[in-house]
Design an enzyme around this catalytic site. Structure first.
Site, mmCIF file in Angstrom:
data_model
loop_
_atom_site.group_PDB
_atom_site.id
_atom_site.type_symbol
_atom_site.label_atom_id
_atom_site.label_comp_id
_atom_site.label_asym_id
_atom_site.label_seq_id
_atom_site.Cartn_x
_atom_site.Cartn_y
_atom_site.Cartn_z
ATOM 1 N N TYR A 1 14.543 -41.485 32.707
ATOM 2 C CA TYR A 1 13.242 -41.203 32.101
ATOM 3 C C TYR A 1 13.174 -41.961 30.786
ATOM 4 O O TYR A 1 14.092 -41.879 29.968
ATOM 5 C CB TYR A 1 13.099 -39.700 31.846
ATOM 6 C CG TYR A 1 11.819 -39.311 31.147
ATOM 7 C CD1 TYR A 1 10.584 -39.422 31.798
ATOM 8 C CD2 TYR A 1 11.832 -38.817 29.842
ATOM 9 C CE1 TYR A 1 9.409 -39.044 31.164
ATOM 10 C CE2 TYR A 1 10.657 -38.436 29.202
ATOM 11 C CZ TYR A 1 9.441 -38.556 29.861
ATOM 12 O OH TYR A 1 8.289 -38.182 29.223
ATOM 13 N N LYS B 1 14.691 -39.325 18.649
ATOM 14 C CA LYS B 1 15.353 -38.015 18.506
ATOM 15 C C LYS B 1 16.213 -37.902 17.250
ATOM 16 O O LYS B 1 15.695 -37.651 16.179
ATOM 17 C CB LYS B 1 16.124 -37.686 19.772
ATOM 18 C CG LYS B 1 15.181 -37.613 21.003
ATOM 19 C CD LYS B 1 15.728 -36.751 22.103
ATOM 20 C CE LYS B 1 14.941 -36.857 23.397
ATOM 21 N NZ LYS B 1 13.915 -35.859 23.578
ATOM 22 N N ASP C 1 18.094 -47.603 26.797
ATOM 23 C CA ASP C 1 17.318 -46.510 26.221
ATOM 24 C C ASP C 1 18.332 -45.486 25.707
ATOM 25 O O ASP C 1 18.901 -44.723 26.487
ATOM 26 C CB ASP C 1 16.416 -45.916 27.303
ATOM 27 C CG ASP C 1 15.652 -44.692 26.822
ATOM 28 O OD1 ASP C 1 15.996 -44.159 25.740
ATOM 29 O OD2 ASP C 1 14.731 -44.266 27.532
HETATM 30 N N1 HOZ Z 1 12.214 -36.053 26.040
HETATM 31 C C1 HOZ Z 1 12.692 -34.841 26.628
HETATM 32 C C2 HOZ Z 1 13.258 -35.204 27.947
HETATM 33 N N2 HOZ Z 1 14.510 -34.776 28.190
HETATM 34 C C3 HOZ Z 1 11.629 -33.816 26.802
HETATM 35 C C4 HOZ Z 1 10.679 -33.695 25.697
HETATM 36 C C5 HOZ Z 1 9.259 -33.564 26.175
HETATM 37 O O1 HOZ Z 1 8.895 -34.274 27.126
HETATM 38 O O2 HOZ Z 1 8.538 -32.752 25.584
#
Ligand code: HOZ
Length: 409
Positions: free
Chosen positions: A124, A245, A217
């Protein structure tokens, strides 16, 4: 809710609303206290509201919350990122991991003059059109790995392959002129699994030999699995890296960077356009710098490894047959006993057993992500007592679902 991963659709029931968070604990609006293993989906590596970050944000805010003009925080952040991650010779700040990966692929296409991307099923990379093809995270949890609204023409330019399948990548390189290969070097959005020995190296070689770019990524893994991210651990150097993050200390942030000759293609020096009013925002930069410096000051990665090992021990003791993956402070418990190394193998888990487990833990004050496909996070604020308590809760939660619905064990 403002992001589907928070909706509890993968586990049923109603999401709770949070009132405040401190250290490794959160309190919901009904006054319930929870030990938190979501950590705002990764950024809270020091725990929630750490003093150093709060003070840095307060102090920066007093001098102005946004300028839209270059400021010294951005320069300090750029220096730190390029020092800690040597493949990043130049860097640009953005506001989210999605922006970072989106900008990486535009840059890769601009640099190579090619259109076709390779990504891996279950990885993702945010909600970027070209990358919402067989995606992980909420897209997978909600059964929509290929999003509506992504033009067919764009999706056709993304080749999706099974992670760890080097032969499939070689084949794709034989058939197409590839602009870039993008991956999470440690996939963490379809559960958590690892590259097999040699896989990352093969991608590196194939990209180099074929004039394509290798994009890592590291939004999840950056500054989390090691000071220099997964690329430091595996010793494989990408051309471009996307970050997010942890580098924002909990504020909205992202960054992308890499080889200078590629980054020089960006406007205003080059023809690839990319911009943002809030990019390099002083509050986000101050928060991120404070968090990263604190991590280094206390050698946080060593402590996180210790806590992670303790956590692994209590979880494995509670469920010796489940597959449990961990790297440092990232972990995933799979409700299956077969090996997990790609999306297909990660999808063999018992979703019902996971949902029962999730709710049993929540009732006892332990909050894991509400999806079997999300990775859990420990922080420096988790204590041995938190982990011991979690072990008891996990053991109690598993005793029932194991018998009732995890039928293969
Ligand atoms: N980026 C995170 C995926 N593991 C989730 C955060 C979201 O989509 O709110």
């Amino acid at each position: 809710m403002n992001s589907p991963v928070r909706a509890f659709r993968g586990v049923g029931g109603e999401p709770f609303f949070v009132e405040r968070a401190s250290g490794a604990h959160i309190w919901d609006v009904d006054g319930r206290e929870l030990i938190d293993y979501v950590g705002t989906w990764g950024p809270a590596i020091l725990g929630h509201a750490p003093r150093v970050v709060v003070e840095a944000v307060e102090s920066a805010a007093r001098r102005g919350v946004s300028f839209g003009i270059p400021n010294p925080f951005e320069v300090e952040m750029a220096r730190l990122l390029s020092e800690w991650v040597p493949s990043i010779e130049k860097v640009r700040m953005v506001n989210s991991g999605t922006e970072a990966t989106m900008s990486c692929i535009r840059l890769a296409r601009g640099f190579t003059g090619r259109d076709v991307l390779i990504k891996f099923a279950g990885c993702y990379h945010g909600h970027v059109d070209s990358l919402l093809v067989k995606a992980g995270s909420g897209a997978l949890t909600h059964g929509r790995p290929d999003s509506a609204g992504v033009p067919e023409a764009l999706a056709r330019l993304t080749i999706t392959l099974p992670f760890n399948d080097a032969e499939a990548v070689e084949q794709a390189f034989r058939n197409e002129r590839i602009a870039a290969v993008i991956l999470e070097p440690i996939p963490a959005n379809a559960g958590l699994f690892f590259p097999k020995p040699g896989f990352l190296e093969t991608l590196r070689t194939l990209c180099r030999e074929n004039g394509a770019l290798l994009l890592f990524d590291e939004v999840m893994t950056g500054f989390r699995v090691a000071r220099g991210g997964a690329q430091e651990l595996y010793g494989v150097t990408p051309d471009l890296t996307a970050l997010g993050k942890v580098i924002g200390g909990g504020l909205p942030v992202g960054a992308f960077g890499g080889r200078a000759e590629i980054m020089d293609m960006l406007a205003p020096d080059g023809p690839v356009y990319q911009a943002g009013t809030l990019s390099g925002n002083p509050l986000a930069m101050a928060a991120g710098l404070a968090q990263l410096r604190e991590l280094e000051r206390v050698n946080g990665w060593a402590t996180l490894e210790k806590l992670g090992a303790q956590f692994e021990q209590v979880v494995r003791a509670a469920c010796p047959k489940h597959v449990f993956h961990r790297i440092g402070s990232m972990f995933c418990l799979f409700f299956q006993e077969e090996e997990v190394y790609d999306l297909a193998s990660a999808q063999r888990g018992d979703a019902k057993a996971f949902a029962a487990f999730f709710h049993a833990c929540l009732r006892e004050g332990v909050y894991f992500a509400p999806s079997p496909y999300e990775t859990g996070f420990l922080s420096l604020a988790h204590t041995e007592a938190d982990i011991r308590r979690t072990g008891e809760v996990v053991a109690a939660a598993l005793s029932k679902p194991c018998k009732d619905s995890f039928s293969r064990l």
